[in-house]
Design a protein around this motif. Structure first.
Motif, PDB file in Angstrom:
ATOM      1  N   THR A   1      43.469  40.212  42.591  1.00 20.09           N
ATOM      2  CA  THR A   1      42.705  39.552  42.615  1.00 20.09           C
ATOM      3  C   THR A   1      41.673  38.753  43.940  1.00 20.09           C
ATOM      4  O   THR A   1      42.752  38.406  45.062  1.00 20.09           O
TER       5      THR A   1
ATOM      6  N   SER B   1      33.774  43.645  31.755  1.00 17.73           N
ATOM      7  CA  SER B   1      33.568  43.945  33.196  1.00 17.73           C
ATOM      8  C   SER B   1      33.234  42.608  34.004  1.00 17.73           C
ATOM      9  O   SER B   1      33.463  41.486  33.169  1.00 17.73           O
ATOM     10  N   ILE B   2      34.007  42.619  35.049  1.00 18.12           N
ATOM     11  CA  ILE B   2      34.303  41.072  35.802  1.00 18.12           C
ATOM     12  C   ILE B   2      32.577  40.578  36.373  1.00 18.12           C
ATOM     13  O   ILE B   2      32.725  39.640  35.834  1.00 18.12           O
ATOM     14  N   GLY B   3      31.773  41.495  35.925  1.00 18.44           N
ATOM     15  CA  GLY B   3      30.429  40.868  36.401  1.00 18.44           C
ATOM     16  C   GLY B   3      29.573  39.704  34.547  1.00 18.44           C
ATOM     17  O   GLY B   3      28.604  39.670  34.822  1.00 18.44           O
ATOM     18  N   ASP B   4      30.357  40.223  33.246  1.00 22.82           N
ATOM     19  CA  ASP B   4      30.174  39.595  32.764  1.00 22.82           C
ATOM     20  C   ASP B   4      30.757  38.407  32.483  1.00 22.82           C
ATOM     21  O   ASP B   4      30.371  37.327  31.591  1.00 22.82           O
TER      22      ASP B   4
ATOM     23  N   LYS C   1      29.974  34.812  33.711  1.00 25.72           N
ATOM     24  CA  LYS C   1      28.990  34.479  34.062  1.00 25.72           C
ATOM     25  C   LYS C   1      29.050  33.668  34.940  1.00 25.72           C
ATOM     26  O   LYS C   1      28.722  32.366  35.799  1.00 25.72           O
ATOM     27  N   SER C   2      29.524  32.245  34.529  1.00 23.06           N
ATOM     28  CA  SER C   2      30.388  31.155  35.224  1.00 23.06           C
ATOM     29  C   SER C   2      31.991  30.808  34.194  1.00 23.06           C
ATOM     30  O   SER C   2      31.942  30.588  33.872  1.00 23.06           O
TER      31      SER C   2
ATOM     32  N   SER D   1      38.942  36.250  43.850  1.00 20.44           N
ATOM     33  CA  SER D   1      38.268  35.419  44.018  1.00 20.44           C
ATOM     34  C   SER D   1      38.385  34.865  42.607  1.00 20.44           C
ATOM     35  O   SER D   1      38.961  35.507  41.073  1.00 20.44           O
TER      36      SER D   1
ATOM     37  N   TYR E   1      38.619  36.500  34.475  1.00 18.19           N
ATOM     38  CA  TYR E   1      38.574  37.799  33.600  1.00 18.19           C
ATOM     39  C   TYR E   1      40.141  37.936  33.357  1.00 18.19           C
ATOM     40  O   TYR E   1      40.193  38.295  32.356  1.00 18.19           O
TER      41      TYR E   1
ATOM     42  N   GLU F   1      37.016  34.640  39.447  1.00 18.58           N
ATOM     43  CA  GLU F   1      35.383  35.301  38.922  1.00 18.58           C
ATOM     44  C   GLU F   1      36.830  36.212  37.891  1.00 18.58           C
ATOM     45  O   GLU F   1      37.216  36.488  36.968  1.00 18.58           O
ATOM     46  N   GLU F   2      37.434  37.041  38.965  1.00 15.75           N
ATOM     47  CA  GLU F   2      38.171  37.617  39.035  1.00 15.75           C
ATOM     48  C   GLU F   2      39.886  36.968  38.389  1.00 15.75           C
ATOM     49  O   GLU F   2      40.530  38.603  36.984  1.00 15.75           O
TER      50      GLU F   2
END
Length: 378
Positions: free
Chosen positions: A77, A131-134, A136-137, A79, A85, A81-82
Motif C-alpha cells: 500500500t 476498486s480503490i477508487g470506490d 471516496k472518503s 496511501s 480498502y 485509501e489503499e
C-alpha cells in the motif's frame, strides 16, 4: 489433522500446525499479551516467519473460540485509501460465511462500502467488488470500520503486516489518525508486524511519534538450528524418506536460519528424494541450482529495471555478502563505484523496495538466491 499435502515444506502459506515448525514460546507469549489486553509490535527481517506466526496464533483453539481475528497485509500500500480498502475487505471476508443478518449489520455500520456489495449469480455467495477508487472518503470509512469492531460480538484481534509502510504514505497524518482510533476502540487489540527494524523502532520508541510506548515489543529471531533440524527430519520420515542431519544443518547455516529460504531449499530437496531414499549434503548444490534456475528470468528483469549505478552497487554488495561501511573509500574504490554520494543515492530506492536490507548498519542483498545469481552472473 489437516489434509495431507505431498510436500510438507510449505512455502508462502499457513496450512496447519502439522506443517508449522515450533514457535511454541513465541505463540504462548502472544497469547499472554492478548489475554492481558496488550497490543504487540512484532519485528524481524522479512521471511523469518512473522506472518506465519500470526496465522498460527489465530488458529489456536483459544483464539478461534474467544476472538474475531483479522489479518491485513499492507506491504504494497502507498496511501490511507489503499489501507482502508484492504482493512474493510478483511472484515468483510471474515463474515462471508455468516448469516445474512450479520452482513446486514456490517453494511449498516460500514455504509460507505455498500456500493461494492453483490451476490454471485452462479454460487449465491456474497462478494465485495470494490476498486480503490470506490473509497471516496477514507477517513469516514476507517471510522466506520473501527465502529464495527467496537460493536462486534467478540473481542477482535487485528494484525497489520508490514506496518511501517504507513510512515511512507502520501498523507502525513495516518499514524496520528490510526492511534486515535486504536485508543478509542476498547473491543480490539492490535499486532503491528514489521520488517524494517529502524522504522518500527522510530514509530514505537520515539516519544515524538503517536504510537510511542503503546505496545509490547517482540523481536522474532530465527528458529534454532537444532529445533528446525528435528522438524525437517520428521517431515522426511513420516513420508518414508530420510535426510542426513548434516544436510539440514548445512542448509540452515547457508541461509542464516532465515525460514523462507531454508524452507524453499528443503522443499526442493524433499522433491528430489524418492520414497525410501536418503537426502545427502551433496544434493544441496543441485537443489540450489534448481531454485535459482526457476527464478532466473525474474532476477534478470529486476536487474534490467535498476539504474546503472544501482546495478553496480547491488553487484558489489552481493559479492561482499555483507557490507558495514558502505560509503567508505575502501568499498567504493574496490568496486569502482562513482562516489560515496552516488552510493547513497543508489542505495535509498533499493532499501525502500527491500532489494537491499540494513540491520545494525550491515547491508546485504535481501534474497539469498538473488545474491547467488548475481555472484554467478557478474
Amino acid at each position: 489433522m489437516s489434509k495431507e499435502v505431498y510436500n510438507p515444506f510449505v512455502i508462502g502459506k499457513y496450512i496447519s500446525d502439522e506443517y508449522f515448525c515450533d514457535r511454541e514460546k513465541e505463540t504462548e507469549f502472544l497469547l499472554k499479551q492478548i489475554r492481558n489486553g496488550r497490543n504487540v509490535v512484532l519485528v524481524s527481517p522479512r521471511r523469518i516467519g512473522k506472518s506465519d506466526l500470526i496465522h498460527h496464533l489465530f488458529h489456536q483453539k483459544e483464539m478461534e473460540e474467544n476472538y474475531k481475528t483479522l489479518f491485513v497485509d499492507i506491504y504494497a500500500t502507498s496511501s490511507l485509501e489503499e489501507l482502508v480498502y484492504l482493512f474493510g475487505k478483511a472484515v468483510f471476508d471474515s463474515l462471508k460465511s455468516k448469516r445474512q443478518k450479520t452482513l446486514e449489520k456490517f453494511f449498516n455500520i460500514i455504509s460507505s462500502l455498500r456500493i461494492g456489495f453483490a451476490i454471485d449469480s452462479m454460487t449465491g455467495e456474497p462478494s465485495l467488488n470494490l476498486s480503490i477508487g470506490d473509497i471516496k472518503s477514507p477517513e469516514t470509512t476507517l471510522s466506520q470500520i473501527f465502529e464495527y469492531l467496537q460493536q462486534a460480538d467478540k473481542p477482535c484481534v487485528v494484525a497489520f503486516d508490514e506496518f511501517q509502510q504507513i510512515s511512507e504514505y502520501k498523507e502525513k497524518n495516518v499514524e496520528a489518525l490510526l492511534r486515535t482510533y486504536v485508543q478509542r476502540c476498547t473491543n480490539a487489540q492490535f499486532i503491528y508486524s514489521g520488517s524494517r527494524r529502524d522504522m518500527m523502532s522510530e514509530m514505537f520508541q520515539s516519544a515524538a511519534r503517536p504510537f510511542y510506548a503503546s505496545s509490547i515489543v517482540m523481536n522474532l529471531a530465527p528458529i534454532s538450528r537444532d529445533v528446525y533440524s528435528e522438524f525437517a527430519k520428521r517431515m522426511f520420515a513420516v513420508r518414508g524418506r530420510s535426510i542426513e542431519d548434516g544436510a539440514v544443518r548445512e542448509v540452515y547455516d547457508r541461509y542464516d536460519g532465515c525460514t523462507w529460504f531454508v524452507q524453499m531449499m528443503m522443499n526442493e530437496l524433499f522433491d528430489m528424494t524418492l520414497k525410501g531414499e536418503t537426502c545427502h549434503a551433496s544434493d544441496i548444490s543441485e537443489a540450489e541450482n534448481n531454485v535459482i534456475m526457476v527464478q532466473s528470468a525474474g532476477y534478470a528483469d529486476t536487474m534490467a529495471r535498476l539504474s546503472p549505478r544501482q546495478r553496480e552497487l547491488i553487484i558489489a554488495i552481493a559479492k561482499e555478502r555483507e557490507v558495514e561501511r558502505i560509503t567508505s573509500s575502501e568499498f567504493v574504490g574496490r568496486y569502482n563505484l562513482s562516489s560515496a554520494s552516488s552510493v547513497q543515492s543508489a542505495l535509498r530506492p533499493m532499501l525502500a523496495s527491500g532489494l537491499v536490507t540494513q540491520d545494525n548498519n550491515v547491508y546485504k542483498v535481501y534474497d539469498f538466491f538473488f545474491a547467488e545469481w548475481i555472484r554467478r552472473r557478474y
